[in-house]
Design a protein around this motif. Structure first.
Motif, PDB file in Angstrom:
ATOM      1  N   PRO A 128     -60.161  17.230  27.871  1.00 13.09           N
ATOM      2  CA  PRO A 128     -59.645  15.879  27.430  1.00 13.09           C
ATOM      3  C   PRO A 128     -59.728  14.887  28.806  1.00 13.09           C
ATOM      4  O   PRO A 128     -59.834  13.732  28.553  1.00 13.09           O
ATOM      5  CB  PRO A 128     -57.955  16.392  27.101  1.00 13.09           C
ATOM      6  CG  PRO A 128     -58.469  17.745  26.661  1.00 13.09           C
ATOM      7  CD  PRO A 128     -59.438  18.256  27.207  1.00 13.09           C
ATOM      8  N   VAL A 129     -59.727  15.307  30.093  1.00 15.52           N
ATOM      9  CA  VAL A 129     -59.958  14.657  30.934  1.00 15.52           C
ATOM     10  C   VAL A 129     -61.036  13.786  31.149  1.00 15.52           C
ATOM     11  O   VAL A 129     -60.938  12.795  31.338  1.00 15.52           O
ATOM     12  CB  VAL A 129     -59.607  15.632  32.507  1.00 15.52           C
ATOM     13  CG1 VAL A 129     -59.611  14.506  33.550  1.00 15.52           C
ATOM     14  CG2 VAL A 129     -58.062  16.201  32.435  1.00 15.52           C
TER      15      VAL A 129
ATOM     16  N   GLY B  83     -60.876  11.369  28.492  1.00 11.88           N
ATOM     17  CA  GLY B  83     -59.966  10.055  28.932  1.00 11.88           C
ATOM     18  C   GLY B  83     -60.977   9.098  30.142  1.00 11.88           C
ATOM     19  O   GLY B  83     -60.820   7.990  30.042  1.00 11.88           O
ATOM     20  N   ALA B  84     -61.785   9.973  31.102  1.00  8.00           N
ATOM     21  CA  ALA B  84     -62.771   8.878  31.931  1.00  8.00           C
ATOM     22  C   ALA B  84     -63.467   8.247  31.116  1.00  8.00           C
ATOM     23  O   ALA B  84     -63.902   7.132  31.461  1.00  8.00           O
ATOM     24  CB  ALA B  84     -63.190  10.121  32.823  1.00  8.00           C
ATOM     25  N   MET B  85     -64.015   8.987  29.832  1.00  4.34           N
ATOM     26  CA  MET B  85     -65.114   8.101  29.000  1.00  4.34           C
ATOM     27  C   MET B  85     -64.423   6.726  28.604  1.00  4.34           C
ATOM     28  O   MET B  85     -65.038   5.754  28.357  1.00  4.34           O
ATOM     29  CB  MET B  85     -65.802   8.986  28.068  1.00  4.34           C
ATOM     30  CG  MET B  85     -66.501  10.128  28.739  1.00  4.34           C
ATOM     31  SD  MET B  85     -67.480  11.178  27.253  1.00  4.34           S
ATOM     32  CE  MET B  85     -66.203  11.860  26.610  1.00  4.34           C
ATOM     33  N   ILE B  86     -63.274   7.125  27.865  1.00  8.83           N
ATOM     34  CA  ILE B  86     -62.478   5.835  27.526  1.00  8.83           C
ATOM     35  C   ILE B  86     -62.325   4.645  28.455  1.00  8.83           C
ATOM     36  O   ILE B  86     -62.378   3.533  28.274  1.00  8.83           O
ATOM     37  CB  ILE B  86     -61.259   6.333  26.968  1.00  8.83           C
ATOM     38  CG1 ILE B  86     -61.295   7.482  25.595  1.00  8.83           C
ATOM     39  CG2 ILE B  86     -60.286   5.024  26.304  1.00  8.83           C
ATOM     40  CD1 ILE B  86     -60.032   8.255  25.307  1.00  8.83           C
ATOM     41  N   LEU B  87     -62.117   5.156  29.730  1.00 12.16           N
ATOM     42  CA  LEU B  87     -61.977   4.308  30.810  1.00 12.16           C
ATOM     43  C   LEU B  87     -63.005   3.449  30.971  1.00 12.16           C
ATOM     44  O   LEU B  87     -63.059   2.049  31.268  1.00 12.16           O
ATOM     45  CB  LEU B  87     -61.340   4.938  32.176  1.00 12.16           C
ATOM     46  CG  LEU B  87     -59.764   5.351  32.177  1.00 12.16           C
ATOM     47  CD1 LEU B  87     -59.685   6.279  33.409  1.00 12.16           C
ATOM     48  CD2 LEU B  87     -58.921   4.117  32.093  1.00 12.16           C
TER      49      LEU B  87
ATOM     50  N   VAL C 113     -52.045   5.250  22.543  1.00 12.54           N
ATOM     51  CA  VAL C 113     -52.835   5.336  21.219  1.00 12.54           C
ATOM     52  C   VAL C 113     -54.342   5.660  21.338  1.00 12.54           C
ATOM     53  O   VAL C 113     -54.750   6.498  20.615  1.00 12.54           O
ATOM     54  CB  VAL C 113     -52.262   4.129  20.529  1.00 12.54           C
ATOM     55  CG1 VAL C 113     -53.136   4.046  19.162  1.00 12.54           C
ATOM     56  CG2 VAL C 113     -50.821   4.094  20.322  1.00 12.54           C
ATOM     57  N   LEU C 114     -54.951   4.807  22.067  1.00 14.56           N
ATOM     58  CA  LEU C 114     -56.352   4.979  22.130  1.00 14.56           C
ATOM     59  C   LEU C 114     -56.936   6.563  22.692  1.00 14.56           C
ATOM     60  O   LEU C 114     -57.561   7.147  21.986  1.00 14.56           O
ATOM     61  CB  LEU C 114     -56.825   4.182  23.217  1.00 14.56           C
ATOM     62  CG  LEU C 114     -56.937   2.477  22.803  1.00 14.56           C
ATOM     63  CD1 LEU C 114     -57.522   1.746  24.012  1.00 14.56           C
ATOM     64  CD2 LEU C 114     -57.834   2.498  21.681  1.00 14.56           C
ATOM     65  N   ALA C 115     -56.305   7.065  23.811  1.00 18.87           N
ATOM     66  CA  ALA C 115     -56.348   8.401  24.156  1.00 18.87           C
ATOM     67  C   ALA C 115     -56.100   9.621  22.971  1.00 18.87           C
ATOM     68  O   ALA C 115     -56.997  10.390  22.573  1.00 18.87           O
ATOM     69  CB  ALA C 115     -55.451   8.592  25.452  1.00 18.87           C
ATOM     70  N   GLN C 116     -54.791   9.259  22.303  1.00 19.70           N
ATOM     71  CA  GLN C 116     -54.347  10.029  21.279  1.00 19.70           C
ATOM     72  C   GLN C 116     -55.268  10.201  20.090  1.00 19.70           C
ATOM     73  O   GLN C 116     -55.785  11.341  19.776  1.00 19.70           O
ATOM     74  CB  GLN C 116     -53.109   9.899  20.955  1.00 19.70           C
ATOM     75  CG  GLN C 116     -51.975  10.174  21.954  1.00 19.70           C
ATOM     76  CD  GLN C 116     -50.536   9.738  21.495  1.00 19.70           C
ATOM     77  OE1 GLN C 116     -50.454   9.014  20.334  1.00 19.70           O
ATOM     78  NE2 GLN C 116     -49.712  10.122  22.148  1.00 19.70           N
ATOM     79  N   THR C 117     -55.620   9.164  19.655  1.00 19.50           N
ATOM     80  CA  THR C 117     -56.743   8.893  18.399  1.00 19.50           C
ATOM     81  C   THR C 117     -58.224   9.265  18.904  1.00 19.50           C
ATOM     82  O   THR C 117     -58.722  10.099  17.928  1.00 19.50           O
ATOM     83  CB  THR C 117     -56.901   7.360  18.268  1.00 19.50           C
ATOM     84  OG1 THR C 117     -55.594   6.820  18.025  1.00 19.50           O
ATOM     85  CG2 THR C 117     -57.796   7.220  16.794  1.00 19.50           C
ATOM     86  N   PHE C 118     -58.614   9.170  20.183  1.00 19.59           N
ATOM     87  CA  PHE C 118     -60.034   9.873  20.478  1.00 19.59           C
ATOM     88  C   PHE C 118     -59.867  11.537  20.374  1.00 19.59           C
ATOM     89  O   PHE C 118     -60.977  12.113  19.721  1.00 19.59           O
ATOM     90  CB  PHE C 118     -60.285   9.548  21.925  1.00 19.59           C
ATOM     91  CG  PHE C 118     -61.420  10.008  22.427  1.00 19.59           C
ATOM     92  CD1 PHE C 118     -62.550   9.492  22.185  1.00 19.59           C
ATOM     93  CD2 PHE C 118     -61.613  11.158  23.157  1.00 19.59           C
ATOM     94  CE1 PHE C 118     -63.916   9.830  22.524  1.00 19.59           C
ATOM     95  CE2 PHE C 118     -62.657  11.634  23.543  1.00 19.59           C
ATOM     96  CZ  PHE C 118     -64.248  10.785  23.305  1.00 19.59           C
ATOM     97  N   VAL C 119     -58.583  12.097  20.861  1.00 18.48           N
ATOM     98  CA  VAL C 119     -58.760  13.551  20.701  1.00 18.48           C
ATOM     99  C   VAL C 119     -58.275  14.201  19.464  1.00 18.48           C
ATOM    100  O   VAL C 119     -58.664  15.277  19.241  1.00 18.48           O
ATOM    101  CB  VAL C 119     -57.977  14.188  22.020  1.00 18.48           C
ATOM    102  CG1 VAL C 119     -58.524  13.476  23.514  1.00 18.48           C
ATOM    103  CG2 VAL C 119     -56.508  13.627  21.896  1.00 18.48           C
ATOM    104  N   ALA C 120     -57.489  13.373  18.888  1.00 21.26           N
ATOM    105  CA  ALA C 120     -56.734  14.068  17.626  1.00 21.26           C
ATOM    106  C   ALA C 120     -57.654  13.715  16.377  1.00 21.26           C
ATOM    107  O   ALA C 120     -57.463  14.582  15.363  1.00 21.26           O
ATOM    108  CB  ALA C 120     -55.206  13.364  17.564  1.00 21.26           C
TER     109      ALA C 120
ATOM    110  N   GLY D 231     -48.900  16.106  21.690  1.00 22.25           N
ATOM    111  CA  GLY D 231     -49.120  17.070  22.559  1.00 22.25           C
ATOM    112  C   GLY D 231     -50.225  16.630  23.486  1.00 22.25           C
ATOM    113  O   GLY D 231     -50.318  17.399  24.628  1.00 22.25           O
ATOM    114  N   GLU D 232     -50.996  15.615  23.540  1.00 19.84           N
ATOM    115  CA  GLU D 232     -52.220  15.256  24.349  1.00 19.84           C
ATOM    116  C   GLU D 232     -51.648  14.773  25.789  1.00 19.84           C
ATOM    117  O   GLU D 232     -50.784  14.097  25.948  1.00 19.84           O
ATOM    118  CB  GLU D 232     -52.838  13.983  23.642  1.00 19.84           C
ATOM    119  CG  GLU D 232     -53.969  13.310  24.555  1.00 19.84           C
ATOM    120  CD  GLU D 232     -54.801  14.353  25.527  1.00 19.84           C
ATOM    121  OE1 GLU D 232     -55.147  14.096  26.330  1.00 19.84           O
ATOM    122  OE2 GLU D 232     -55.112  15.288  24.538  1.00 19.84           O
ATOM    123  N   PHE D 233     -52.389  15.312  26.872  1.00 18.99           N
ATOM    124  CA  PHE D 233     -51.980  15.327  28.094  1.00 18.99           C
ATOM    125  C   PHE D 233     -53.332  14.706  28.836  1.00 18.99           C
ATOM    126  O   PHE D 233     -52.790  13.639  29.483  1.00 18.99           O
ATOM    127  CB  PHE D 233     -51.513  16.457  28.727  1.00 18.99           C
ATOM    128  CG  PHE D 233     -51.664  16.425  30.095  1.00 18.99           C
ATOM    129  CD1 PHE D 233     -50.524  15.624  30.883  1.00 18.99           C
ATOM    130  CD2 PHE D 233     -52.383  17.281  31.066  1.00 18.99           C
ATOM    131  CE1 PHE D 233     -50.220  15.605  32.065  1.00 18.99           C
ATOM    132  CE2 PHE D 233     -52.207  17.101  32.219  1.00 18.99           C
ATOM    133  CZ  PHE D 233     -51.067  16.341  32.972  1.00 18.99           C
TER     134      PHE D 233
END
Length: 272
Positions: free
Chosen positions: A109-110, A113-117, A145-152, A211-213
């Motif tokens: 997930p980290v 997140g870096a890829m989203i950034l 929302v962007l981060a949660q959607t990406f992983v979920a 639960g995304e962190f």
């Protein structure tokens, strides 16, 4: 000898064969259970209520309960049609699309997140263009929302695809032969028949989002969600300080588990 007499005998003969696997599995179950029991015994009800009453905890709960449903809705609206296409058609590049769907599940997930950034960060072309409109794609609820959607989102796509794949295509063909169009057939035949898998996927998507962190911490460390608030409290005050919020998040997870068992089932690889 009747079949009813043979079957119980065969089952009883297999008990010694299953003893070792059962013991090994029991040890793993005990390992699963001990942390839950120890954590639940960590704090009394009064401390939990007091911890959840703090302004920081209230804001984190509010942010999570706002963003997770939005992320789940986005994943469902765009993911369920994609799942149907993957279940019903073959096309050039299908394996690439399938790999792209699974990728957020296997990427840490980290890293996600870096890829989203790198795609929508403040100094990227997209981030800068949106910022001129007064909208921030990072360090905001939109970033959460962007981060949660990406992983979920992969959860609803994978489970819905399995549900659609289990439907006899002749039922859809019969609907088409009666004069119903593709959209009408999808809405009135395919969706109802795959409902259990779709509901399970939506529920699991919500659980993963809330639960995304890791990705959330990278994309939107502020405003805090429940997981990021738990991390901040843990750094500041140790494990005792995170018990209230952690129990609240655990309660949501248990509710999700109960909902999956009540309203739908998670398809396995065999179902596909």
């Amino acid at each position: 000898m009747s079949l009813t007499k043979i079957v119980p005998s065969q089952k009883s003969n297999r008990l010694p064969e299953l003893l070792v696997p059962a013991l090994l599995g029991a040890l793993l179950l005990v390992y699963f259970a001990i942390p839950f029991v120890a954590f639940l015994a960590r704090s009394g009800p009064a401390n939990v209520v007091a911890g959840l009453s703090s302004p920081e905890a209230q804001r984190a709960i509010h942010n999570s309960l706002i963003t997770a449903p939005i992320s789940t809705l986005i994943a469902a609206v765009f993911g369920i049609p994609l799942a149907y296409v993957l279940a019903r058609t073959s096309f050039v590049g299908k394996r690439f699309v399938e790999a792209l769907v699974i990728l957020p599940l296997v990427v840490p997930p980290v890293v996600g997140g870096a890829m989203i950034l790198t795609a929508v960060g403040r100094f990227t072309p997209i981030g800068s263009a949106v910022a001129t409109l007064g909208i921030s794609l990072t360090d905001s609820l939109i970033g959460v929302v962007l981060a949660q959607t990406f992983v979920a989102a992969p959860f609803v796509i994978i489970t819905a695809r399995a549900g659609f794949g289990a439907i006899d295509e002749r039922l859809e063909q019969a609907s088409r032969s009666l004069g119903y169009g593709p959209l009408s057939t999808f809405w009135n035949v395919s969706l109802p028949l795959a409902r259990g898998a779709i509901v399970a996927g939506i529920i699991l998507t919500f659980a993963r989002a809330i639960g995304e962190f890791g990705a959330t911490m990278m994309v939107a460390y502020n405003p805090r969600t429940m997981p990021t608030r738990i991390w901040v409290d843990f750094i500041a005050g140790g494990i005792d300080s995170i018990v209230p919020l952690a129990l609240a998040l655990l309660g949501i997870t248990l509710a999700v588990l109960a909902a999956v068992q009540r309203f739908g089932r998670v398809p396995t690889v065999i179902d596909q």
